[in-house]
Write a protein that holds these residues in place. Structure first.
Motif, PDB file in Angstrom:
ATOM      1  N   GLY A 204       0.796  -1.223   0.000  1.00  0.00           N
ATOM      2  CA  GLY A 204       0.000   0.000   0.000  1.00  0.00           C
ATOM      3  C   GLY A 204       0.828   1.272   0.000  1.00  0.00           C
ATOM      4  O   GLY A 204       0.282   2.376   0.020  1.00  0.00           O
ATOM      5  N   GLY A 205       2.168   1.148   0.010  1.00  0.00           N
ATOM      6  CA  GLY A 205       3.032   2.343   0.026  1.00  0.00           C
ATOM      7  C   GLY A 205       3.174   2.976   1.396  1.00  0.00           C
ATOM      8  O   GLY A 205       3.558   4.145   1.524  1.00  0.00           O
ATOM      9  N   LEU A 206       2.890   2.202   2.440  1.00  0.00           N
ATOM     10  CA  LEU A 206       3.066   2.705   3.801  1.00  0.00           C
ATOM     11  C   LEU A 206       4.532   3.064   4.034  1.00  0.00           C
ATOM     12  O   LEU A 206       5.411   2.471   3.437  1.00  0.00           O
ATOM     13  N   GLY A 207       4.792   3.978   4.940  1.00  0.00           N
ATOM     14  CA  GLY A 207       6.181   4.114   5.367  1.00  0.00           C
ATOM     15  C   GLY A 207       6.763   5.489   5.450  1.00  0.00           C
ATOM     16  O   GLY A 207       6.126   6.501   5.173  1.00  0.00           O
ATOM     17  N   GLY A 208       8.061   5.489   5.825  1.00  0.00           N
ATOM     18  CA  GLY A 208       8.803   6.712   6.046  1.00  0.00           C
ATOM     19  C   GLY A 208       9.821   6.455   7.120  1.00  0.00           C
ATOM     20  O   GLY A 208      10.095   5.300   7.450  1.00  0.00           O
ATOM     21  N   CYS A 209      10.416   7.477   7.647  1.00  0.00           N
ATOM     22  CA  CYS A 209      11.354   7.286   8.749  1.00  0.00           C
ATOM     23  C   CYS A 209      11.189   8.438   9.717  1.00  0.00           C
ATOM     24  O   CYS A 209      11.328   9.605   9.336  1.00  0.00           O
ATOM     25  N   PRO A 210      10.911   8.150  10.995  1.00  0.00           N
ATOM     26  CA  PRO A 210      10.684   9.222  11.959  1.00  0.00           C
ATOM     27  C   PRO A 210      11.913  10.097  12.202  1.00  0.00           C
ATOM     28  O   PRO A 210      11.796  11.185  12.748  1.00  0.00           O
ATOM     29  N   PHE A 211      13.098   9.626  11.776  1.00  0.00           N
ATOM     30  CA  PHE A 211      14.313  10.414  12.020  1.00  0.00           C
ATOM     31  C   PHE A 211      14.807  11.127  10.766  1.00  0.00           C
ATOM     32  O   PHE A 211      15.908  11.662  10.740  1.00  0.00           O
ATOM     33  N   ALA A 212      14.021  11.111   9.696  1.00  0.00           N
ATOM     34  CA  ALA A 212      14.364  11.851   8.481  1.00  0.00           C
ATOM     35  C   ALA A 212      13.054  12.406   7.949  1.00  0.00           C
ATOM     36  O   ALA A 212      12.312  11.728   7.259  1.00  0.00           O
ATOM     37  N   LYS A 213      12.752  13.658   8.305  1.00  0.00           N
ATOM     38  CA  LYS A 213      11.416  14.195   8.066  1.00  0.00           C
ATOM     39  C   LYS A 213      11.011  14.190   6.601  1.00  0.00           C
ATOM     40  O   LYS A 213       9.835  14.126   6.273  1.00  0.00           O
ATOM     41  N   SER A 214      11.982  14.284   5.690  1.00  0.00           N
ATOM     42  CA  SER A 214      11.604  14.317   4.282  1.00  0.00           C
ATOM     43  C   SER A 214      11.341  12.939   3.698  1.00  0.00           C
ATOM     44  O   SER A 214      11.081  12.808   2.502  1.00  0.00           O
ATOM     45  N   ALA A 215      11.401  11.882   4.529  1.00  0.00           N
ATOM     46  CA  ALA A 215      11.124  10.537   4.012  1.00  0.00           C
ATOM     47  C   ALA A 215       9.624  10.307   3.973  1.00  0.00           C
ATOM     48  O   ALA A 215       8.921  10.639   4.925  1.00  0.00           O
ATOM     49  N   ILE A 216       9.119   9.760   2.859  1.00  0.00           N
ATOM     50  CA  ILE A 216       7.730   9.278   2.862  1.00  0.00           C
ATOM     51  C   ILE A 216       7.739   7.794   2.550  1.00  0.00           C
ATOM     52  O   ILE A 216       8.770   7.157   2.637  1.00  0.00           O
ATOM     53  N   GLY A 217       6.585   7.251   2.185  1.00  0.00           N
ATOM     54  CA  GLY A 217       6.460   5.805   2.048  1.00  0.00           C
ATOM     55  C   GLY A 217       7.408   5.177   1.041  1.00  0.00           C
ATOM     56  O   GLY A 217       7.932   5.819   0.133  1.00  0.00           O
TER      57      GLY A 217
END
Ligand code: HMG
Ligand code: MG
Length: 311
Positions: free
Chosen positions: A246-259
């Motif tokens: 479903g394209g979930l995701g990101g990284c809480p320690f890199a704000k510009s990361a998305i899924g």
């Protein structure tokens, strides 16, 4: 359900192993905490859809990633899958490894950064301090008979440092392989890579005696490049691709990361190319729709949206 027309491309591999990261990379970044039972059902549904490698959770400090603080409660709920599905877990240090091995984990992953800024933000260490932290983790995991994956973050660009020299990626790849990692995953944590850069980095790694067979790719889809980057990697001979249902995701320690690259978008392309994955696209899409219902928002995957608005 609409399916893509199958047209093979002789320059691409016959089979791709999908390393599903939705339950870990996806859910670590949720604002709220998903109940353990929902995570367990999500992973069971992913397995029923044919995914054979499902990253389950992380044994990290619970204050750093509260969303995955239930690892001890979740992992035993997956035991019926052991044997048919690989359930890798993230372990940053020996404490994490002890927790994972105590529950019978057979695949673990350490996660390095190729940049100093992200090493500090994600692991509270310099790059070299983090590598030193991983050394006994990899040695002990191997001695216990576990397989070890080594992630490398910020391989294609870093939100604090900008462009990342290839030499930094080469150095960390070599260090992780020399430690004994069985497989590496090249992370585009903030999704800035484009296909030419992917080919150039893979070529530089080969020149530095890092074999393509040890490499997987891990693209986040911030600028919509994840699928193009994956195709460039496949053309180079990579056969392990990370993706998130479903394209979930990101990284809480890199704000510009998305899924991450959505697994459905990947499977649509691979099905169309006649590349085997073992994944049933219909069941996978139904799983992401079910999960979107639990999370209270639609999936960002174009394929999920297209397939669920057909009737
Ligand atoms: P620290 O604060 O430097 O830890 O964090 P420490 O070693 O100084 O220990 C402090 C306390 O934490 C001690 O407890 C330890 O026992 C405890 P005290 O003695 O004070 O009571 N502790 C732990 N407790 C439970 N489990 C553990 C653990 N380790 C220490 N494993 C640390 C260092 C590495 C622990 C921390 O920075 C951390 O947990 N970081 C995890 C960050 C994370 O999970 N990030 C997301 C995953 S990476 C990612 O998403 C990128 C990826 O997808 C690829 C890509 O996209 O690029 C993989
Ligand atoms: Mg990631």
């Amino acid at each position: 359900m609409t399916l893509p027309m199958v047209v093979r491309d002789p320059g691409l591999p016959a089979r791709v192993r999908i390393h599903e990261v939705g339950a870990r990379d996806g859910l670590q970044n949720e604002k709220g905490t998903v109940p353990t039972e929902v995570k367990a059902e999500f992973i069971h549904r992913l397995a029923a859809a044919g995914l054979a490698t499902i990253e389950a959770t992380s044994f990290v400090h619970p204050k750093w990633v509260p969303q995955l603080a239930d690892a001890e409660a979740l992992f035993p709920q997956l035991q019926d899958l052991a044997g048919t599905v690989d359930l890798p877990v993230l372990v940053p240090n020996e404490k994490g490894l002890d927790r994972a091995l105590a529950l019978g984990a057979r695949q673990v992953a350490v996660f390095a950064s190729v940049t100093e800024s992200f090493a500090k933000a994600n692991l509270n260490r310099t790059v070299d301090e983090a590598l030193a932290m991983f050394e006994p983790v990899v040695a002990r995991a191997k001695a216990a008979g576990a397989q070890v994956r080594g992630y490398l973050s910020m391989c294609f660009g870093d939100p604090w440092e900008g462009a990342v020299p290839e030499a930094q990626v080469v150095r960390v790849c070599r260090a992780l392989l020399d430690m004994g990692c069985d497989e590496l995953s090249l992370g585009d944590t903030i999704g800035v890579a484009t296909p030419g850069q992917v080919t150039a980095l893979l070529t530089a790694l080969n020149t530095a005696a890092v074999p393509t067979g040890t490499l997987g790719v891990h693209f986040h889809d911030t600028y919509g490049q994840a699928l193009s980057n994956t195709l460039a990697a496949l053309r180079h001979g990579v056969t392990t691709v990370d993706a998130s249902a479903g394209g979930l995701g990101g990284c809480p320690f890199a704000k510009s990361a998305i899924g991450n690259l959505a697994t459905e978008d990947l499977v649509w392309m691979l099905d169309g190319l006649g590349i085997e994955t073992g994944v049933d696209l219909g069941r996978l899409t139904a799983t992401s729709m079910w999960m979107a219902g639990r999370l209270g928002r639609p999936s960002p995957s174009r394929t999920v949206r297209a397939l669920t608005h057909e009737d």
